[in-house]
Design a protein around this motif. Structure first.
Motif, mmCIF file in Angstrom:
data_model
loop_
_atom_site.group_PDB
_atom_site.id
_atom_site.type_symbol
_atom_site.label_atom_id
_atom_site.label_comp_id
_atom_site.label_asym_id
_atom_site.label_seq_id
_atom_site.Cartn_x
_atom_site.Cartn_y
_atom_site.Cartn_z
ATOM 1 N N SER A 1 0.824 -1.205 0.000
ATOM 2 C CA SER A 1 0.000 0.000 0.000
ATOM 3 C C SER A 1 0.860 1.258 0.000
ATOM 4 O O SER A 1 0.510 2.263 -0.640
ATOM 5 C CB SER A 1 -0.936 0.002 1.221
ATOM 6 N N SER A 2 1.989 1.226 0.694
ATOM 7 C CA SER A 2 2.891 2.382 0.701
ATOM 8 C C SER A 2 3.445 2.639 -0.696
ATOM 9 O O SER A 2 3.583 3.788 -1.126
ATOM 10 C CB SER A 2 4.045 2.156 1.680
ATOM 11 N N ALA A 3 3.761 1.566 -1.405
ATOM 12 C CA ALA A 3 4.268 1.710 -2.765
ATOM 13 C C ALA A 3 3.215 2.330 -3.673
ATOM 14 O O ALA A 3 3.525 3.190 -4.515
ATOM 15 C CB ALA A 3 4.710 0.353 -3.303
ATOM 16 N N LEU A 4 1.952 1.913 -3.508
ATOM 17 C CA LEU A 4 0.876 2.485 -4.311
ATOM 18 C C LEU A 4 0.691 3.965 -3.993
ATOM 19 O O LEU A 4 0.545 4.792 -4.906
ATOM 20 C CB LEU A 4 -0.422 1.717 -4.063
ATOM 21 N N LEU A 5 0.696 4.304 -2.712
ATOM 22 C CA LEU A 5 0.532 5.707 -2.316
ATOM 23 C C LEU A 5 1.687 6.557 -2.822
ATOM 24 O O LEU A 5 1.494 7.680 -3.291
ATOM 25 C CB LEU A 5 0.422 5.812 -0.795
#
Length: 314
Positions: free
Chosen positions: A158-162
């Motif tokens: 999720s951090s990578a997507l954000l």
């Protein structure tokens, strides 16, 4: 013959003698003992007054130093980040000094493309599977999960997507549209994983300031601290990053970055961003990141290898 009356008289005499001895002894020692106790109390009172005055002087000195730093920032910062696009990402343990860090970035002329507050829910180990699922459902045509970490760690994915929607993409890669950026942020916002006004995040940034704090101390502290590091790692892969922290020991983000020879090469840290001095240094560290592509470890901690502050911009 020894009878009961004899025993009563004998015991009475013994207790009477003890009582007389106590009275005489107390009277004899009362003067010196009282004088000694009075002297000790007087000494403690003077020591207490001394330390109270010392603390008061130190508080005044600290206030003056912060006033000096505030006044100095008006000379050092304006114009140093003009035209630079910066997003501010605050962790749950860094909320107390987020606004102050933000104001110094604005004082330097930075364009704040967004302010995102990650919630405790985002780094809670119990939500790992939910974050993995959300990364898939929140994806949009220009914000795909292709290329995201596939190791099953929800926070990392999720951090990578954000990071991919909040920061500039590599040259040659299709940029994220404003509509897709807002949609991804709204999905995480509506699910309670972060707080932001997605309508105000209408552009990507070239750098991120991650505002962090003390390490976690609950039963899942190790896993939470690990998740915080993975957040920083994913944003580091996408753009310039400065960690504005509070302290550098006990496993908090600043300490972990400084203890990792790889992360310390690309992530700048400031260990006293909870003070005016540290907020000024955070801004200067970001200037250094953007203009010189150089990371530094700054502050007052023993492991602040780069010193108190970066080289001042020309």
């Amino acid at each position: 013959m020894i009878n009961f009356r004899y025993h009563v008289v004998s015991l009475t005499a013994v207790f009477l003698a003890l009582a007389i001895g106590l009275v005489v002894g107390t009277a004899a020692l009362n003067g010196p003992l009282a004088d000694s106790l009075e002297g000790q109390v007087t000494g403690l009172r003077k020591d207490n007054q001394h330390w109270r005055q010392t603390v008061s002087n130190m508080e005044k000195q600290l206030a003056l130093e912060e006033e000096f730093a505030e006044a100095t920032s008006q000379l050092l910062l304006p114009g140093t980040l003009t035209g630079r696009r910066v997003v501010v990402l605050s962790l749950p343990n860094g909320r107390d000094h987020t606004e102050a860090v933000l104001k110094k970035l604005q004082q330097a002329g930075a364009t704040i493309t967004g302010q995102v507050e990650l919630q405790d829910k985002f780094i809670n180990p119990d939500n790992n599977s939910n974050l993995l699922e959300l990364a898939v459902t929140a994806a949009r045509p220009t914000a795909q999960t292709t290329g995201l970490p596939g190791n099953g760690h929800g926070v990392e994915t999720s951090s990578a997507l954000l990071a991919s929607v909040l920061l500039d993409r590599a040259q040659g890669v299709t940029p994220v549209t404003d509509a897709d950026r807002r949609a991804v942020l709204a999905a995480y916002n509506n699910a309670g994983y972060l707080t932001t006004d997605s309508n105000k995040v209408t552009a990507s940034a070239e750098a991120v300031v991650v505002v962090s704090g003390q390490p976690y101390v609950d039963k899942d502290s190790d896993r939470r601290d690990e998740s915080v590091v993975k957040i920083a790692e994913q944003f580091d892969r996408t753009g310039s990053i400065v960690v504005a922290g509070n302290g550098s020991v006990g496993g908090n983000l600043v300490g972990v970055v400084r203890g990792d020879p790889v992360l310390a090469q690309t992530i700048s840290t400031v260990d006293n961003a909870n003070t005016v001095q540290g907020q000024v240094v955070t801004t200067l560290a970001l200037v250094e990141q953007l203009t010189e592509k150089k990371a530094g470890q700054y502050g007052v901690g023993d492991n602040a290898a780069s010193g108190l502050l970066p080289r001042l911009p020309q």
